[in-house]
Design an enzyme around this catalytic site. Structure first.
Site, short mmCIF file in Angstrom:
data_model
loop_
_atom_site.label_atom_id
_atom_site.label_comp_id
_atom_site.label_asym_id
_atom_site.label_seq_id
_atom_site.Cartn_x
_atom_site.Cartn_y
_atom_site.Cartn_z
N HIS A 39 -12.73 3.19 -0.30
CA HIS A 39 -12.65 1.98 0.48
C HIS A 39 -13.40 0.68 0.02
O HIS A 39 -13.75 0.15 1.03
CB HIS A 39 -13.61 2.36 2.34
CG HIS A 39 -13.62 3.54 2.94
ND1 HIS A 39 -13.99 4.41 4.08
CD2 HIS A 39 -12.12 3.39 2.87
CE1 HIS A 39 -12.33 5.29 4.73
NE2 HIS A 39 -11.27 4.72 4.40
N LYS A 71 3.42 1.12 3.23
CA LYS A 71 3.05 -0.03 4.80
C LYS A 71 3.13 -1.45 3.11
O LYS A 71 2.72 -2.11 2.28
CB LYS A 71 1.74 -0.10 4.69
CG LYS A 71 0.91 1.59 5.47
CD LYS A 71 -0.26 1.28 6.41
CE LYS A 71 -0.51 2.19 6.87
NZ LYS A 71 -2.04 2.94 6.73
N ARG A 105 -2.32 -2.02 -3.39
CA ARG A 105 -3.46 -0.85 -3.21
C ARG A 105 -3.66 -0.37 -4.52
O ARG A 105 -2.36 0.78 -4.41
CB ARG A 105 -2.90 -0.99 -2.01
CG ARG A 105 -4.52 -0.22 -1.34
CD ARG A 105 -5.30 0.66 0.12
NE ARG A 105 -5.89 1.28 -0.21
CZ ARG A 105 -6.58 2.07 0.88
NH1 ARG A 105 -5.14 2.37 1.46
NH2 ARG A 105 -7.54 3.17 1.23
N ASN A 113 0.57 -0.97 -0.31
CA ASN A 113 -0.08 0.21 0.03
C ASN A 113 0.74 1.79 0.18
O ASN A 113 1.71 1.44 0.85
CB ASN A 113 -0.79 -0.11 0.87
CG ASN A 113 -1.79 0.98 1.44
OD1 ASN A 113 -1.86 1.96 0.57
ND2 ASN A 113 -2.87 0.96 2.44
N ARG A 138 -11.49 16.47 7.63
CA ARG A 138 -12.20 16.45 6.30
C ARG A 138 -14.12 16.98 6.37
O ARG A 138 -14.09 16.23 7.25
CB ARG A 138 -12.48 15.22 4.82
CG ARG A 138 -11.11 14.52 4.45
CD ARG A 138 -11.35 13.96 3.08
NE ARG A 138 -9.49 12.85 3.00
CZ ARG A 138 -9.99 11.60 3.22
NH1 ARG A 138 -10.30 11.19 3.09
NH2 ARG A 138 -8.45 11.29 3.46
N GLY A 161 -12.82 5.05 10.12
CA GLY A 161 -11.69 6.11 10.95
C GLY A 161 -11.08 7.30 10.29
O GLY A 161 -11.90 7.67 10.78
N GLU A 171 -8.39 -5.00 5.35
CA GLU A 171 -7.84 -5.22 3.31
C GLU A 171 -6.97 -5.75 2.94
O GLU A 171 -6.50 -5.97 2.09
CB GLU A 171 -8.01 -3.33 3.23
CG GLU A 171 -9.49 -3.03 3.25
CD GLU A 171 -9.21 -0.88 3.76
OE1 GLU A 171 -7.96 -0.77 5.08
OE2 GLU A 171 -9.59 -0.94 3.29
#
Ligand code: ADP
Length: 395
Positions: A179, A14, A90, A7, A240, A209, A383
């Site tokens: 997501h 990651k 990802r 990712n 956000r 999250g 995920e």
């Protein structure tokens, strides 16, 4: 087969190595501050977590360090790179081009580059990770798993904005949603836990999250979701704003002397519960501040919960009912207070929360009472496992 799941962001990466047959995680970790100074975190299963400062001017060097750690003769979990059967990446935005995961080829990358305008921050960073892996593992098959793909089943009535239709035709302006890997994984787990066929259920997944979205999954398909063209739409998030009146963008810009991208930066990075509270984007800090009497921290939590509640109500209407509501991601999995406040206000749907079950943490749990008409579940998202499964399946 061992799948390396990557990712990749602009300055961090990651990774996990997952055996797709046993679904065991062999090792995981991350590279941080790529291009700045560099920090490698490596955690082999059953072993100790190692944190090393290591210069990584480029993503390629970061991945080289990851490979070095994975194949280290002392603490590595692989004898050589040959033990990696495939890499699963990802990828954030697949536009309308990708309704499913895809084997990465030059043609596929070209198609993905056509979606870059839609995700100017995320897609180029994702592709840097792909290119770096290709250079280091030229013979290993790679798969791209898109955040947007699961939502490509949304009907037009859900994904079209009320703007001139030619903007959709010319510029692909529409709701995409994100997501998707998480919403897909969690909704499938919900069906398995309830012991019902996936394609017979009306499920609402709340991925709460730092970034947060709600998704309506009807008969195994995403039919609506709260994020939009970008991840800015929908819920009030950590930083956000989520939904606001677009006129406020011009108004704020005039008052604050900001241009369009300046206002959007505020809406992405300085808004949400951080902006409302003035305290933090992290709910643990908000809770601590609220407990000390900080009114703005309290109202930030209320605004967050209320927006989730509204989306659940909307999606129950969109699907003509709801069988189960799932909570996942950092807050959904760990914050029982938020879950309780939201669920209690859904009593009108026939949802009854079980306080004892709701007190559990971080494990798959039915948190509604046995006679609750609508079920509520906590399902930790995974995920990486979903990406590893998709990758192994395609390869
Ligand atoms: P991201 O979108 O960055 O992956 P996460 O899913 O980690 O975000 O969610 C971050 C939020 O979840 C934070 O507000 C944090 O307070 C909350 N959270 C994460 N882990 C825990 C925990 N163990 N206990 C309580 N809250 C947590």
């Amino acid at each position: 087969m061992n799948v390396l799941v990557i990712n990749c962001g602009s300055s961090s990466l990651k990774y996990q190595v997952i055996n797709s047959d046993t679904e065991a995680v062999l090792a995981k970790g991350l590279c941080e501050r790529i291009g700045i100074d560099g920090r490698l975190v490596y955690e082999p299963a059953g072993g100790e977590k190692q944190v090393t400062q290591a210069p990584m001017p480029t993503h390629k060097q970061a991945i080289q360090l990851v490979i070095g750690a994975l194949t280290d003769s002392g603490t590595g979990v692989l004898k050589s790179l040959d033990e990696i059967g495939a890499v699963g990446h990802r990828l954030v935005h697949g536009g309308e081009k990708f309704a499913a995961s895809a084997i990465i080829t030059e043609k596929m990358i070209e198609t993905m580059e056509e979606c870059t305008d839609l995700a100017p921050l995320h897609n180029p960073a994702n592709l840097i990770g792909v290119r770096a892996c290709q250079e280091l593992m030229p013979n290993t098959p790679m798969v791209g798993v898109f955040d947007t793909a699961f939502h490509q089943t949304m009907p037009k009535e859900a994904y079209l904005y009320g703007v001139p239709y030619e903007y959709y035709e010319k510029y692909a302006v529409r709701k995409y949603g994100f997501h998707g890997t998480s919403h897909s994984y969690v909704s499938k787990r919900a069906a398995a836990i309830l012991g019902k066929p996936y394609d017979s259920l009306k499920i609402i997944v709340c991925h709460l999250g730092n970034g947060a979205s709600v998704c309506a999954v009807k008969d195994g398909k995403s039919v609506d979701t709260s994020m939009g063209l970008s991840p800015l739409e929908g819920l009030v998030m950590g930083t956000r704003s989520g939904d606001i009146d677009p006129s406020a963008v011009e108004y704020i810009g005039k008052k604050e002397g900001l241009d369009l991208s300046g206002v959007l930066n505020v809406l992405n990075k300085k808004s949400g519960v951080l902006g409302l509270s003035g305290v933090s984007s992290d709910f643990r800090d908000l809770e601590a501040a609220a407990n000390e009497g900080n009114e703005r921290a309290k109202i930030a939590q209320q605004v967050f919960n209320y927006r989730v509640l509204k989306y659940i109500g909307a999606y129950a209407a969109a699907m003509g009912g709801v069988d189960c509501i799932c909570f996942t991601a950092g807050l959904g999995e760990n914050n029982g207070v938020i879950r309780k406040e939201i669920c209690e206000r859904l009593a009108f749907l026939g949802l009854q929360i079980d306080d004892e079950a709701n007190a559990k943490r971080g494990e798959e749990t039915v948190i509604s009472t046995p006679d609750s008409k609508v079920k509520a579940l906590v399902i930790p998202t995974n995920e990486e496992l979903a990406i590893a499964r998709e990758t192994a399946e395609l390869v």
